[in-house]
Write a protein that holds these residues in place. Structure first.
Motif, PDB file in Angstrom:
ATOM      1  N   ARG A   1       0.850  -1.189   0.000  1.00 46.18           N
ATOM      2  CA  ARG A   1       0.000   0.000   0.000  1.00 46.18           C
ATOM      3  C   ARG A   1       0.885   1.238   0.000  1.00 46.18           C
ATOM      4  O   ARG A   1       2.088   1.169   0.281  1.00 46.18           O
ATOM      5  N   ARG A   2       0.301   2.379  -0.316  1.00 41.27           N
ATOM      6  CA  ARG A   2       1.039   3.637  -0.358  1.00 41.27           C
ATOM      7  C   ARG A   2       1.693   3.912   1.005  1.00 41.27           C
ATOM      8  O   ARG A   2       1.059   3.833   2.056  1.00 41.27           O
ATOM      9  N   GLY A   3       2.996   4.218   0.978  1.00 38.05           N
ATOM     10  CA  GLY A   3       3.717   4.543   2.189  1.00 38.05           C
ATOM     11  C   GLY A   3       4.251   3.344   2.954  1.00 38.05           C
ATOM     12  O   GLY A   3       4.961   3.506   3.948  1.00 38.05           O
TER      13      GLY A   3
ATOM     14  N   ALA B   1       2.740   4.254  -4.676  1.00 34.22           N
ATOM     15  CA  ALA B   1       1.347   4.110  -5.113  1.00 34.22           C
ATOM     16  C   ALA B   1       0.659   2.984  -4.348  1.00 34.22           C
ATOM     17  O   ALA B   1       1.305   2.061  -3.847  1.00 34.22           O
ATOM     18  N   ASP B   2      -0.668   3.071  -4.256  1.00 35.41           N
ATOM     19  CA  ASP B   2      -1.437   2.043  -3.573  1.00 35.41           C
ATOM     20  C   ASP B   2      -1.304   0.690  -4.260  1.00 35.41           C
ATOM     21  O   ASP B   2      -1.268  -0.346  -3.607  1.00 35.41           O
ATOM     22  N   GLU B   3      -1.261   0.678  -5.561  1.00 35.42           N
ATOM     23  CA  GLU B   3      -1.172  -0.578  -6.311  1.00 35.42           C
ATOM     24  C   GLU B   3       0.272  -0.866  -6.709  1.00 35.42           C
ATOM     25  O   GLU B   3       0.584  -1.077  -7.882  1.00 35.42           O
ATOM     26  N   THR B   4       1.159  -0.857  -5.726  1.00 39.71           N
ATOM     27  CA  THR B   4       2.547  -1.216  -5.967  1.00 39.71           C
ATOM     28  C   THR B   4       2.729  -2.699  -5.672  1.00 39.71           C
ATOM     29  O   THR B   4       2.458  -3.156  -4.560  1.00 39.71           O
ATOM     30  N   VAL B   5       3.150  -3.450  -6.669  1.00 42.44           N
ATOM     31  CA  VAL B   5       3.340  -4.891  -6.516  1.00 42.44           C
ATOM     32  C   VAL B   5       4.765  -5.232  -6.921  1.00 42.44           C
ATOM     33  O   VAL B   5       5.243  -4.819  -7.991  1.00 42.44           O
ATOM     34  N   LEU B   6       5.448  -5.978  -6.059  1.00 37.08           N
ATOM     35  CA  LEU B   6       6.844  -6.327  -6.275  1.00 37.08           C
ATOM     36  C   LEU B   6       7.010  -7.834  -6.362  1.00 37.08           C
ATOM     37  O   LEU B   6       6.225  -8.596  -5.788  1.00 37.08           O
ATOM     38  N   ALA B   7       8.053  -8.244  -7.074  1.00 34.37           N
ATOM     39  CA  ALA B   7       8.511  -9.629  -7.015  1.00 34.37           C
ATOM     40  C   ALA B   7       9.802  -9.616  -6.210  1.00 34.37           C
ATOM     41  O   ALA B   7      10.690  -8.812  -6.459  1.00 34.37           O
ATOM     42  N   SER B   8       9.872 -10.493  -5.215  1.00 38.99           N
ATOM     43  CA  SER B   8      11.010 -10.538  -4.309  1.00 38.99           C
ATOM     44  C   SER B   8      11.820 -11.811  -4.558  1.00 38.99           C
ATOM     45  O   SER B   8      11.256 -12.912  -4.592  1.00 38.99           O
ATOM     46  N   TYR B   9      13.141 -11.651  -4.733  1.00 37.98           N
ATOM     47  CA  TYR B   9      14.024 -12.777  -5.007  1.00 37.98           C
ATOM     48  C   TYR B   9      15.078 -12.876  -3.901  1.00 37.98           C
ATOM     49  O   TYR B   9      15.841 -11.927  -3.694  1.00 37.98           O
TER      50      TYR B   9
ATOM     51  N   GLY C   1       5.978  10.747 -25.496  1.00 34.08           N
ATOM     52  CA  GLY C   1       5.840  12.149 -25.133  1.00 34.08           C
ATOM     53  C   GLY C   1       4.736  12.417 -24.130  1.00 34.08           C
ATOM     54  O   GLY C   1       4.557  13.560 -23.709  1.00 34.08           O
ATOM     55  N   GLU C   2       4.001  11.380 -23.722  1.00 37.68           N
ATOM     56  CA  GLU C   2       2.969  11.554 -22.700  1.00 37.68           C
ATOM     57  C   GLU C   2       3.478  10.925 -21.402  1.00 37.68           C
ATOM     58  O   GLU C   2       3.643   9.717 -21.313  1.00 37.68           O
ATOM     59  N   VAL C   3       3.746  11.775 -20.438  1.00 43.85           N
ATOM     60  CA  VAL C   3       4.383  11.343 -19.193  1.00 43.85           C
ATOM     61  C   VAL C   3       3.340  11.238 -18.092  1.00 43.85           C
ATOM     62  O   VAL C   3       2.653  12.211 -17.784  1.00 43.85           O
ATOM     63  N   VAL C   4       3.222  10.064 -17.516  1.00 45.50           N
ATOM     64  CA  VAL C   4       2.355   9.865 -16.356  1.00 45.50           C
ATOM     65  C   VAL C   4       3.223   9.976 -15.107  1.00 45.50           C
ATOM     66  O   VAL C   4       4.136   9.165 -14.906  1.00 45.50           O
ATOM     67  N   LEU C   5       2.970  10.989 -14.307  1.00 47.22           N
ATOM     68  CA  LEU C   5       3.781  11.202 -13.109  1.00 47.22           C
ATOM     69  C   LEU C   5       3.455  10.125 -12.076  1.00 47.22           C
ATOM     70  O   LEU C   5       2.325  10.042 -11.604  1.00 47.22           O
ATOM     71  N   PRO C   6       4.436   9.313 -11.695  1.00 49.53           N
ATOM     72  CA  PRO C   6       4.179   8.258 -10.715  1.00 49.53           C
ATOM     73  C   PRO C   6       4.218   8.767  -9.284  1.00 49.53           C
ATOM     74  O   PRO C   6       3.931   8.021  -8.352  1.00 49.53           O
ATOM     75  N   VAL C   7       4.596  10.019  -9.111  1.00 48.01           N
ATOM     76  CA  VAL C   7       4.769  10.585  -7.774  1.00 48.01           C
ATOM     77  C   VAL C   7       4.110  11.953  -7.709  1.00 48.01           C
ATOM     78  O   VAL C   7       3.788  12.569  -8.728  1.00 48.01           O
TER      79      VAL C   7
END
Length: 230
Positions: free
Chosen positions: A35-37, A96-104, A166-172
């Protein structure tokens, strides 16, 4: 519980179709939904952990001597980052709230690298990519004016996107951008407004920016070139 299982399966399938350097270890990867934060643990064992961003964004932060936060690395989808347990390790958080990681697990990564020369080369390239991100940030924050810093930041985001159109979505947020560029949030807002008024960018959504005049951003963003864009 079923919802969590289905979500994990969905992101594992997403991971399976994304090309990346640690593909042979995907079956051992742990899917982490953040989740975010939420802070990523920095006590992953003696060999550390490798993380791959499937969706969302992650920031690595340090606190400067004056108490202000500095974002020292920004990880976006398809970026790797490494965490080695240390008391001096910077804080790593999901943005972001929908942050998903793969952990190795680092130990398994090292074992495979010792046996497989090609995999060891790919792992080296992953480490170099992380260094390249740090070097790019130093070049951005080393620019002289706020326009240069913000313009270079937008170009870097566009370059890191899978389709640099050229279209930038700000992730932060703008606060995070300020902490990344080592300036105030007011400075970031003024620079964005200035670029928009000069016709260099256009706001295409709450966090979407369309680059209208790429050459103005690429021309080192000095005041003389910006004046020519008016």
């Amino acid at each position: 519980m079923k919802t969590r299982i289905h979500a994990a399966d969905y992101y594992r399938r997403m991971l399976s179709i994304q090309p990346h350097a640690l593909k042979c270890l995907d079956e051992f990867a742990k899917i982490m939904a953040c989740r975010r934060g939420q802070e990523i643990p920095n006590n992953p064992g003696p060999a550390g952990h490798w993380y791959y961003v499937i969706t969302g964004a992650v920031r690595r932060c340090a606190v400067r001597s004056d108490g202000r936060r500095q974002i020292v690395d920004l990880m976006l989808p398809r970026d790797f980052f490494f965490v080695l347990g240390s008391r001096n390790e910077a804080t790593i958080e999901a943005i972001a709230d929908e942050t998903v990681l793969a952990s190795y697990p680092g130990q398994r990564v090292e074992l495979v690298a010792e046996r497989d020369v090609e995999f060891a080369r790919e792992l080296r390239d992953v480490a170099f990519e992380s260094l390249t991100r740090s070097q790019a940030q130093l070049l951005i924050i080393g620019r002289l004016t706020a326009l240069e810093k913000v313009g270079s930041f937008l170009l870097s985001l566009d370059g890191r996107a899978s389709d640099a159109n050229g279209e930038v979505v700000l992730p932060v947020s703008r606060y995070d951008i300020a902490d990344y560029l080592a300036v105030s949030v007011e400075t970031v807002c003024r620079a964005m407004t200035d670029l928009r008024q000069r016709g260099v960018i256009r706001l295409a959504g709450k966090r979407t920016i369309k680059i209208l005049n790429r050459s103005a951003l690429e021309d080192r963003m000095d005041e003389s070139s910006m004046a020519a864009c008016v």
